[in-house]
Design a protein around this motif. Sequence first.
Motif, mmCIF file in Angstrom:
data_model
loop_
_atom_site.group_PDB
_atom_site.id
_atom_site.type_symbol
_atom_site.label_atom_id
_atom_site.label_comp_id
_atom_site.label_asym_id
_atom_site.label_seq_id
_atom_site.Cartn_x
_atom_site.Cartn_y
_atom_site.Cartn_z
ATOM 1 N N UNK A 187 -7.884 1.129 1.187
ATOM 2 C CA UNK A 187 -6.816 2.315 1.929
ATOM 3 C C UNK A 187 -6.852 4.063 0.386
ATOM 4 N N UNK A 188 -6.999 4.924 1.347
ATOM 5 C CA UNK A 188 -7.022 5.681 0.361
ATOM 6 C C UNK A 188 -5.906 7.046 0.523
ATOM 7 N N UNK A 189 -5.049 7.404 -0.140
ATOM 8 C CA UNK A 189 -3.942 7.918 0.345
ATOM 9 C C UNK A 189 -4.284 9.552 -0.282
ATOM 10 N N UNK A 190 -3.718 10.674 0.043
ATOM 11 C CA UNK A 190 -4.107 11.351 -0.833
ATOM 12 C C UNK A 190 -2.509 12.199 -1.475
ATOM 13 N N UNK A 235 0.949 -1.301 -0.210
ATOM 14 C CA UNK A 235 -0.259 0.028 0.149
ATOM 15 C C UNK A 235 0.910 1.397 0.214
ATOM 16 N N UNK A 236 0.501 2.593 -0.321
ATOM 17 C CA UNK A 236 1.631 3.802 0.073
ATOM 18 C C UNK A 236 2.035 3.818 0.741
ATOM 19 N N UNK A 279 3.073 10.377 -11.072
ATOM 20 C CA UNK A 279 4.288 9.763 -11.320
ATOM 21 C C UNK A 279 5.203 9.545 -10.008
ATOM 22 N N UNK A 280 5.157 10.845 -9.761
ATOM 23 C CA UNK A 280 6.728 10.950 -8.596
ATOM 24 C C UNK A 280 6.135 11.958 -7.756
ATOM 25 N N UNK A 281 5.162 12.304 -8.068
ATOM 26 C CA UNK A 281 4.585 12.978 -6.429
ATOM 27 C C UNK A 281 5.054 12.473 -4.981
ATOM 28 N N UNK A 282 4.987 12.594 -4.175
ATOM 29 C CA UNK A 282 4.947 12.025 -2.392
ATOM 30 C C UNK A 282 3.773 11.697 -2.562
ATOM 31 N N UNK A 283 3.218 10.872 -1.940
ATOM 32 C CA UNK A 283 1.662 11.124 -0.937
ATOM 33 C C UNK A 283 2.022 11.346 0.511
ATOM 34 N N UNK A 284 1.091 12.700 0.386
ATOM 35 C CA UNK A 284 1.040 13.348 1.615
ATOM 36 C C UNK A 284 -0.065 13.061 2.672
ATOM 37 N N UNK A 285 -0.698 11.776 2.280
ATOM 38 C CA UNK A 285 -1.764 11.811 3.499
ATOM 39 C C UNK A 285 -2.519 10.266 3.339
ATOM 40 N N UNK A 286 -2.005 9.361 4.250
ATOM 41 C CA UNK A 286 -3.258 7.745 4.010
ATOM 42 C C UNK A 286 -4.328 7.779 4.874
ATOM 43 N N UNK A 287 -5.989 7.377 4.379
ATOM 44 C CA UNK A 287 -6.466 6.958 5.573
ATOM 45 C C UNK A 287 -6.762 5.930 4.827
ATOM 46 N N UNK A 314 -6.833 12.448 -3.794
ATOM 47 C CA UNK A 314 -7.346 11.310 -3.289
ATOM 48 C C UNK A 314 -7.660 9.967 -4.238
ATOM 49 N N UNK A 315 -6.716 8.641 -3.722
ATOM 50 C CA UNK A 315 -6.776 7.870 -5.025
ATOM 51 C C UNK A 315 -7.088 7.110 -3.798
ATOM 52 N N UNK A 316 -7.614 5.300 -4.357
ATOM 53 C CA UNK A 316 -8.175 3.880 -3.312
ATOM 54 C C UNK A 316 -7.708 3.400 -4.105
ATOM 55 N N UNK A 317 -6.766 2.304 -3.944
ATOM 56 C CA UNK A 317 -6.597 1.000 -3.589
ATOM 57 C C UNK A 317 -7.819 0.142 -2.719
ATOM 58 N N UNK A 318 -8.130 -0.712 -3.314
ATOM 59 C CA UNK A 318 -9.162 -1.222 -2.560
ATOM 60 C C UNK A 318 -8.204 -2.973 -2.377
ATOM 61 N N UNK A 319 -7.269 -3.081 -2.766
ATOM 62 C CA UNK A 319 -5.989 -3.965 -1.721
ATOM 63 C C UNK A 319 -4.292 -3.247 -2.451
ATOM 64 N N UNK A 320 -3.715 -3.994 -2.004
ATOM 65 C CA UNK A 320 -2.282 -3.929 -2.259
ATOM 66 C C UNK A 320 -1.565 -4.242 -3.495
ATOM 67 N N UNK A 321 -2.748 -5.164 -4.722
ATOM 68 C CA UNK A 321 -2.014 -5.437 -5.826
ATOM 69 C C UNK A 321 -3.045 -4.616 -6.380
ATOM 70 N N UNK A 322 -3.928 -3.856 -6.619
ATOM 71 C CA UNK A 322 -4.670 -2.604 -7.414
ATOM 72 C C UNK A 322 -3.241 -1.378 -7.075
ATOM 73 N N UNK A 323 -3.917 -1.006 -8.865
ATOM 74 C CA UNK A 323 -3.162 0.150 -9.153
ATOM 75 C C UNK A 323 -4.670 1.006 -8.905
#
Length: 114
Positions: A75-78, A3-4, A60-68, A95-104
Amino acid sequence: MPFPTIGQPMPRAADAHSSGQKWVRWILAAHGHGPEWARVFRAGVEDRERIWSAIAARVLDAPVTTIRHRAPHGVVCGVELTLTINERTAPIVTPWHYPDEEAAPRLVTTYPSP
């Protein structure tokens, strides 16, 4: 693939995706974030492909700033970006959603940041 992690680029950012309907029905819609995009970038629905291309390139190279954590729904990351659209530059929130660790990552929404 994990995850992020805050401070690191999003895993699988090159595979990030977004729904066209989300852009038309919410992100750039009058009852969604459309007025913000119009005010800040003078952008509307006709600009959605250009905005998405700019976001997809910058994330592509911007850092994740938040994680929920939204267990059990992943997980949703910002990621905060700065875009130039229609010769106007401003920060945006993505905000971006990952339904599981393998998801884009899937774009949840996006809007100009105050």
